[in-house]
Motif scaffolding. Structure first.
Motif, PDB file in Angstrom:
ATOM      1  N   MET A   1      -2.701   0.899  95.595  1.00 63.45           N
ATOM      2  CA  MET A   1      -3.210   1.511  94.860  1.00 63.45           C
ATOM      3  C   MET A   1      -2.195   2.984  94.547  1.00 63.45           C
ATOM      4  SD  MET A   1      -6.608   3.652  93.928  1.00 63.45           S
ATOM      5  CE  MET A   1      -7.613   2.223  93.881  1.00 63.45           C
ATOM      6  N   ARG A   2      -1.642   3.110  93.407  1.00 65.75           N
ATOM      7  CA  ARG A   2      -0.512   3.895  93.228  1.00 65.75           C
ATOM      8  C   ARG A   2      -1.171   5.294  92.358  1.00 65.75           C
ATOM      9  NH1 ARG A   2       4.815   3.012  93.869  1.00 65.75           N
ATOM     10  NH2 ARG A   2       5.402   4.483  92.315  1.00 65.75           N
ATOM     11  N   ILE A   3      -1.026   6.384  93.210  1.00 64.86           N
ATOM     12  CA  ILE A   3      -1.757   7.591  92.536  1.00 64.86           C
ATOM     13  C   ILE A   3      -1.084   8.839  92.503  1.00 64.86           C
ATOM     14  CG2 ILE A   3      -3.664   9.410  93.406  1.00 64.86           C
ATOM     15  CD1 ILE A   3      -5.273   6.986  94.342  1.00 64.86           C
ATOM     16  N   ALA A   4      -1.045   9.773  91.718  1.00 65.23           N
ATOM     17  CA  ALA A   4      -0.408  11.175  91.474  1.00 65.23           C
ATOM     18  C   ALA A   4      -1.638  12.014  91.489  1.00 65.23           C
ATOM     19  CB  ALA A   4       0.518  11.281  90.463  1.00 65.23           C
ATOM     20  N   PHE A   5      -1.211  12.987  92.102  1.00 65.85           N
ATOM     21  CA  PHE A   5      -2.184  14.060  92.131  1.00 65.85           C
ATOM     22  C   PHE A   5      -1.819  15.046  91.752  1.00 65.85           C
ATOM     23  CE2 PHE A   5      -4.484  17.846  94.158  1.00 65.85           C
ATOM     24  CZ  PHE A   5      -5.762  17.364  94.367  1.00 65.85           C
ATOM     25  N   ALA A   6      -2.728  16.017  90.965  1.00 64.66           N
ATOM     26  CA  ALA A   6      -2.454  17.339  90.262  1.00 64.66           C
ATOM     27  C   ALA A   6      -3.476  18.395  90.654  1.00 64.66           C
ATOM     28  CB  ALA A   6      -1.925  17.369  88.871  1.00 64.66           C
ATOM     29  N   GLY A   7      -3.169  19.627  91.207  1.00 63.51           N
ATOM     30  CA  GLY A   7      -3.813  20.432  91.365  1.00 63.51           C
ATOM     31  C   GLY A   7      -3.132  21.701  91.768  1.00 63.51           C
TER      32      GLY A   7
END
Length: 231
Positions: A1-7
């Motif tokens: 599972m490929r994820i980008a995180f924004a925060g």
């Protein structure tokens, strides 16, 4: 599972740490640019950037996601999910449509109550006795997307914003991980049209205390905004 995180803030940094403890492939961490702060106007990195670098994760700090170049960069990551937690910038429609699955937001309120910029502070200022976390699918509207899962959290008579932020982040991690694990089979629920309220951005007037006013109001301001007040 490929994820980008924004925060950006500490709340999001705690969520990021929880994601990093799994075997999910975090391809990129997106956070706001370093900002000048304080009397010395020194540039400081966001808590998310500091956490990402400590974890050895790639960081990206675009001024905006409204440009074609920014959108193409995100598209090149071939994401399954974009996970967002208190990023602080509006995501345009091309970004929302980039992941194969969806953009998922870890929201620190019980939607539809407290949509908008400052849900934790506003819940305390309003004297709420309960709040919580919603894992929602993002869409163009302001926090209007359908909700995958939610969990409640009490607000005590002395709870501060910083305390509540930490508690909500810890509640949000397992809720987010469970949502990601079952995203293929779960159908998010549409938000109610009743009970909608908006958590507008905190301004200087919100922290200005009228010492001749009611003690209860002053106590709410201190609990909600002490972290924003100068020493």
């Amino acid at each position: 599972m490929r994820i980008a995180f924004a925060g950006t803030p500490e709340f999001a940094a705690t969520i990021l740490s929880g994601l990093a403890d799994t075997d999910m492939n975090i391809t990129c961490v997106i956070t706001q640019p370093d900002r000048k702060t304080g009397r010395g106007q020194k540039r400081l990195a966001s808590p998310v950037k500091i956490t990402a670098e400590a974890l050895g994760l790639k960081t990206w700090q675009p001024e905006t996601l409204n440009t074609v170049s920014a959108q193409k960069k995100l598209q090149s990551l071939a994401l399954d999910f974009l996970v967002v937690a208190a990023y602080g910038l509006i995501l345009p429609n091309p970004i929302l449509n980039t992941p194969k699955q969806s953009c998922i937001n870890v929201r620190a309120s019980l939607l539809p109550r407290w949509r908008g910029a400052a849900p934790i502070e506003r819940s305390i200022l309003a004297g709420d006795t309960e709040t919580g976390i919603c894992i929602m699918r993002m869409e163009e509207g302001l926090d209007t997307g359908p909700v995958y899962a939610r969990a409640t959290c009490p607000i005590g008579p002395r709870t501060t914003t910083e305390q509540l932020e930490g508690t909500l982040a810890k509640i949000g991690i397992p809720l987010l991980l469970d949502t990601l694990a079952h995203a293929d089979s779960w159908l998010p629920s549409k938000q109610s049209n009743e009970g909608v309220s908006y958590a507008k951005k905190i301004g200087r007037e919100d922290a200005r205390i009228d010492w001749t006013g009611q003690a209860q109001r002053i106590a709410l301001q201190v609990r909600a905004l002490a972290h924003r007040m100068p020493p």
